[in-house]
Design a protein around this motif. Structure first.
Motif, PDB file in Angstrom:
ATOM      1  N   VAL A 182      44.701 -14.206  36.152  1.00 50.88           N
ATOM      2  CA  VAL A 182      44.586 -15.572  35.654  1.00 50.88           C
ATOM      3  C   VAL A 182      43.565 -16.141  36.606  1.00 50.88           C
ATOM      4  N   GLY A 183      43.654 -15.889  37.817  1.00 51.99           N
ATOM      5  CA  GLY A 183      42.662 -16.615  38.731  1.00 51.99           C
ATOM      6  C   GLY A 183      41.272 -15.873  38.801  1.00 51.99           C
ATOM      7  N   GLY A 184      41.099 -14.719  38.267  1.00 55.41           N
ATOM      8  CA  GLY A 184      40.077 -13.943  38.141  1.00 55.41           C
ATOM      9  C   GLY A 184      39.051 -14.360  36.795  1.00 55.41           C
ATOM     10  N   ASP A 185      37.947 -13.585  36.770  1.00 54.63           N
ATOM     11  CA  ASP A 185      36.936 -13.973  35.843  1.00 54.63           C
ATOM     12  C   ASP A 185      37.385 -14.278  34.263  1.00 54.63           C
ATOM     13  N   VAL A 186      38.239 -13.279  34.020  1.00 58.31           N
ATOM     14  CA  VAL A 186      38.623 -13.276  32.504  1.00 58.31           C
ATOM     15  C   VAL A 186      39.648 -14.395  32.108  1.00 58.31           C
ATOM     16  N   GLY A 187      40.781 -14.773  33.113  1.00 60.03           N
ATOM     17  CA  GLY A 187      41.643 -15.462  32.964  1.00 60.03           C
ATOM     18  C   GLY A 187      40.859 -16.973  33.117  1.00 60.03           C
ATOM     19  N   GLN A 188      40.031 -17.139  33.994  1.00 61.08           N
ATOM     20  CA  GLN A 188      39.498 -18.223  34.181  1.00 61.08           C
ATOM     21  C   GLN A 188      38.492 -18.791  32.907  1.00 61.08           C
ATOM     22  N   ARG A 189      38.099 -17.817  32.349  1.00 62.59           N
ATOM     23  CA  ARG A 189      37.123 -18.126  30.883  1.00 62.59           C
ATOM     24  C   ARG A 189      38.348 -18.495  30.004  1.00 62.59           C
ATOM     25  N   ILE A 190      39.247 -17.879  29.990  1.00 66.57           N
ATOM     26  CA  ILE A 190      40.547 -18.425  28.920  1.00 66.57           C
ATOM     27  C   ILE A 190      40.678 -19.927  29.192  1.00 66.57           C
ATOM     28  N   ILE A 191      40.974 -20.348  30.496  1.00 65.27           N
ATOM     29  CA  ILE A 191      41.021 -21.578  30.745  1.00 65.27           C
ATOM     30  C   ILE A 191      40.053 -22.489  30.300  1.00 65.27           C
ATOM     31  N   LEU A 192      38.840 -22.258  30.493  1.00 61.80           N
ATOM     32  CA  LEU A 192      37.569 -23.035  30.252  1.00 61.80           C
ATOM     33  C   LEU A 192      37.515 -23.267  28.705  1.00 61.80           C
ATOM     34  N   LYS A 193      37.902 -22.006  27.961  1.00 67.88           N
ATOM     35  CA  LYS A 193      37.805 -22.116  26.605  1.00 67.88           C
ATOM     36  C   LYS A 193      38.721 -22.886  26.007  1.00 67.88           C
ATOM     37  N   SER A 194      39.931 -23.130  26.753  1.00 70.96           N
ATOM     38  CA  SER A 194      41.108 -23.974  26.132  1.00 70.96           C
ATOM     39  C   SER A 194      40.888 -25.362  26.519  1.00 70.96           C
ATOM     40  N   GLY A 195      40.045 -25.619  27.100  1.00 67.85           N
ATOM     41  CA  GLY A 195      39.581 -27.289  27.200  1.00 67.85           C
ATOM     42  C   GLY A 195      40.303 -27.623  28.691  1.00 67.85           C
ATOM     43  N   LEU A 196      40.901 -27.128  29.250  1.00 70.38           N
ATOM     44  CA  LEU A 196      41.475 -27.275  30.528  1.00 70.38           C
ATOM     45  C   LEU A 196      40.394 -27.150  31.652  1.00 70.38           C
ATOM     46  N   LEU A 197      40.530 -27.346  32.811  1.00 73.53           N
ATOM     47  CA  LEU A 197      39.490 -27.245  33.948  1.00 73.53           C
ATOM     48  C   LEU A 197      39.937 -26.101  34.858  1.00 73.53           C
ATOM     49  N   PRO A 198      39.216 -24.837  34.902  1.00 79.94           N
ATOM     50  CA  PRO A 198      39.511 -23.548  35.646  1.00 79.94           C
ATOM     51  C   PRO A 198      39.203 -23.928  37.229  1.00 79.94           C
ATOM     52  N   ILE A 199      39.962 -23.497  37.888  1.00 78.89           N
ATOM     53  CA  ILE A 199      39.859 -23.760  39.443  1.00 78.89           C
ATOM     54  C   ILE A 199      38.729 -23.273  39.797  1.00 78.89           C
ATOM     55  N   ARG A 200      37.836 -22.189  39.145  1.00 75.92           N
ATOM     56  CA  ARG A 200      36.623 -21.778  39.374  1.00 75.92           C
ATOM     57  C   ARG A 200      35.835 -21.592  38.447  1.00 75.92           C
ATOM     58  N   ILE A 201      34.614 -22.239  38.192  1.00 73.97           N
ATOM     59  CA  ILE A 201      33.804 -21.983  36.790  1.00 73.97           C
ATOM     60  C   ILE A 201      33.050 -20.575  36.965  1.00 73.97           C
ATOM     61  N   PRO A 202      33.775 -19.919  35.717  1.00 70.57           N
ATOM     62  CA  PRO A 202      32.990 -18.609  35.573  1.00 70.57           C
ATOM     63  C   PRO A 202      31.695 -18.618  35.564  1.00 70.57           C
ATOM     64  N   ALA A 203      30.857 -17.476  36.254  1.00 76.25           N
ATOM     65  CA  ALA A 203      29.563 -17.369  36.314  1.00 76.25           C
ATOM     66  C   ALA A 203      29.099 -16.941  34.689  1.00 76.25           C
ATOM     67  N   ARG A 204      27.869 -17.509  34.365  1.00 77.21           N
ATOM     68  CA  ARG A 204      27.268 -17.320  33.249  1.00 77.21           C
ATOM     69  C   ARG A 204      26.119 -16.342  33.427  1.00 77.21           C
ATOM     70  N   LYS A 205      26.017 -14.951  32.715  1.00 76.99           N
ATOM     71  CA  LYS A 205      24.956 -14.013  32.729  1.00 76.99           C
ATOM     72  C   LYS A 205      23.820 -14.299  31.714  1.00 76.99           C
ATOM     73  N   PHE A 206      22.695 -14.257  32.001  1.00 80.93           N
ATOM     74  CA  PHE A 206      21.615 -14.229  31.228  1.00 80.93           C
ATOM     75  C   PHE A 206      20.613 -13.074  31.287  1.00 80.93           C
ATOM     76  N   THR A 207      20.275 -12.721  30.272  1.00 78.58           N
ATOM     77  CA  THR A 207      19.313 -11.512  30.065  1.00 78.58           C
ATOM     78  C   THR A 207      18.015 -11.883  29.808  1.00 78.58           C
ATOM     79  N   ILE A 208      16.884 -11.779  30.634  1.00 81.08           N
ATOM     80  CA  ILE A 208      15.760 -12.168  30.229  1.00 81.08           C
ATOM     81  C   ILE A 208      14.889 -11.122  29.956  1.00 81.08           C
ATOM     82  N   THR A 209      14.296 -10.993  28.975  1.00 77.55           N
ATOM     83  CA  THR A 209      13.356  -9.935  28.485  1.00 77.55           C
ATOM     84  C   THR A 209      11.939 -10.232  28.375  1.00 77.55           C
ATOM     85  N   LYS A 210      11.097  -9.579  28.383  1.00 82.26           N
ATOM     86  CA  LYS A 210       9.604  -9.864  28.228  1.00 82.26           C
ATOM     87  C   LYS A 210       9.047  -9.561  27.043  1.00 82.26           C
TER      88      LYS A 210
END
Length: 306
Positions: A272-300
């Protein structure tokens, strides 16, 4: 005579079966790990929707089976003190006195904060007012005459929402008139959706994650904007307002693990305190204790010569 001869063999067979069963029981207990086995978790019923989502994903990813038992806050705490349960999820931390109880049993509870929830005031969509003053709610809870509030409806007199509001109003007991209670948050939402003169008090995740059968009732209520005890601005219990500490009725959520060994309690808390659990919290509308990092893929592109 043959029947008597078979009796010792039957007894021998029965002993083998019982021995095997006992061995299997001990083996099952020994095989519990942080990601495998079975466990019972007692959860404050005002937090049930978000925890049900966490359990569903956890069980889908690991060889684990978790039984959720939703109770009022008082009942959840009693389950810990009476040793009926070893894992609990609450909207508050343990007090110093409560920690002493566990330390006297040589148990050091592992406490994991994992999200910030909020208490929401809801009203029927036909109600003209869309703002409620927390100062007036406190006055009403203290038994003072408050013309703007006809009645408050809670889920359960032993719930965390009642305890929170009593603490805020600095009272030992609720008024004898004007305050009503049901058994669940769903019953509060349904009642308010059908009565235009009452204000309901519920956990905000019951509004953001309603069961399909409850959607029509949730659609017929509005979350009220709340003016805090300081200042004149009013705020909705939105994720952004909770994050910016603007909404005055936010509360932190905790997983309290009193297992005393490395079992599913530890594994579930880490999940629950890890990346997947915190993403579930974020998606639910509550505030996770840690904001999960977002990954971006940059292509040329082909036109990018660099």
């Amino acid at each position: 005579m043959k029947k008597f001869v078979k009796l010792p063999y039957f007894i021998f067979f029965l002993v083998l079966v019982l021995g095997y069963s006992c061995n299997q029981s001990n083996t099952s207990k020994e095989e519990e790990t942080i990601l495998k086995g079975t466990a019972t978790i007692f959860v404050d019923e005002t937090l049930s929707p978000i925890i049900e989502d966490q359990v569903a994903v956890f069980e889908n990813n690991y060889e684990a089976k978790i039984k959720l038992v939703s109770k009022s806050e008082s009942e959840v705490l009693n389950s810990l003190f009476n040793e009926k349960g070893a894992i609990a999820i609450l909207s508050r931390n343990l007090t110093a006195e409560e920690l002493k109880i566990f330390k006297s049993r040589k148990i050091n509870p592992k406490i994991t904060p994992f999200a910030t929830d909020a208490i929401a005031f809801i009203a029927n969509k036909n109600m003209q007012d869309s703002i409620i003053s927390l100062e007036e709610v406190v006055s009403f809870m203290q038994g003072k005459s408050t013309p703007s509030i006809k009645g408050l409806v809670f889920d359960n007199l032993n719930s965390s929402t009642v305890r929170y509001m009593k603490s805020l109003a600095e009272i030992e007991s609720i008024p004898k008139s004007g305050v009503f209670s049901f058994k669940t948050n769903d019953e509060v939402i349904k009642y308010v959706s059908e009565n235009s003169d009452m204000i309901g008090v519920v956990g905000v995740n019951w509004l953001s994650q309603p069961q399909p059968a409850m959607q029509k009732y949730v659609d017929n209520v509005n979350a009220l904007r709340v003016t805090g005890l300081a200042g004149n601005e009013s705020y909705l219990p939105s994720q952004n307002n909770i994050a910016e500490k603007k909404y005055p009725l936010a509360r932190d959520l905790y997983i309290i693990n009193c297992q005393g060994y490395s079992g599913l309690g530890m594994g579930f808390a880490s999940f629950v305190g890890g990346d997947v659990g915190q993403r579930i919290i974020l998606k639910s509308g509550l505030l996770p204790i840690r904001i999960p990092a977002r990954k971006f893929t940059i292509t040329k592109s082909q036109n990018d010569k660099n």
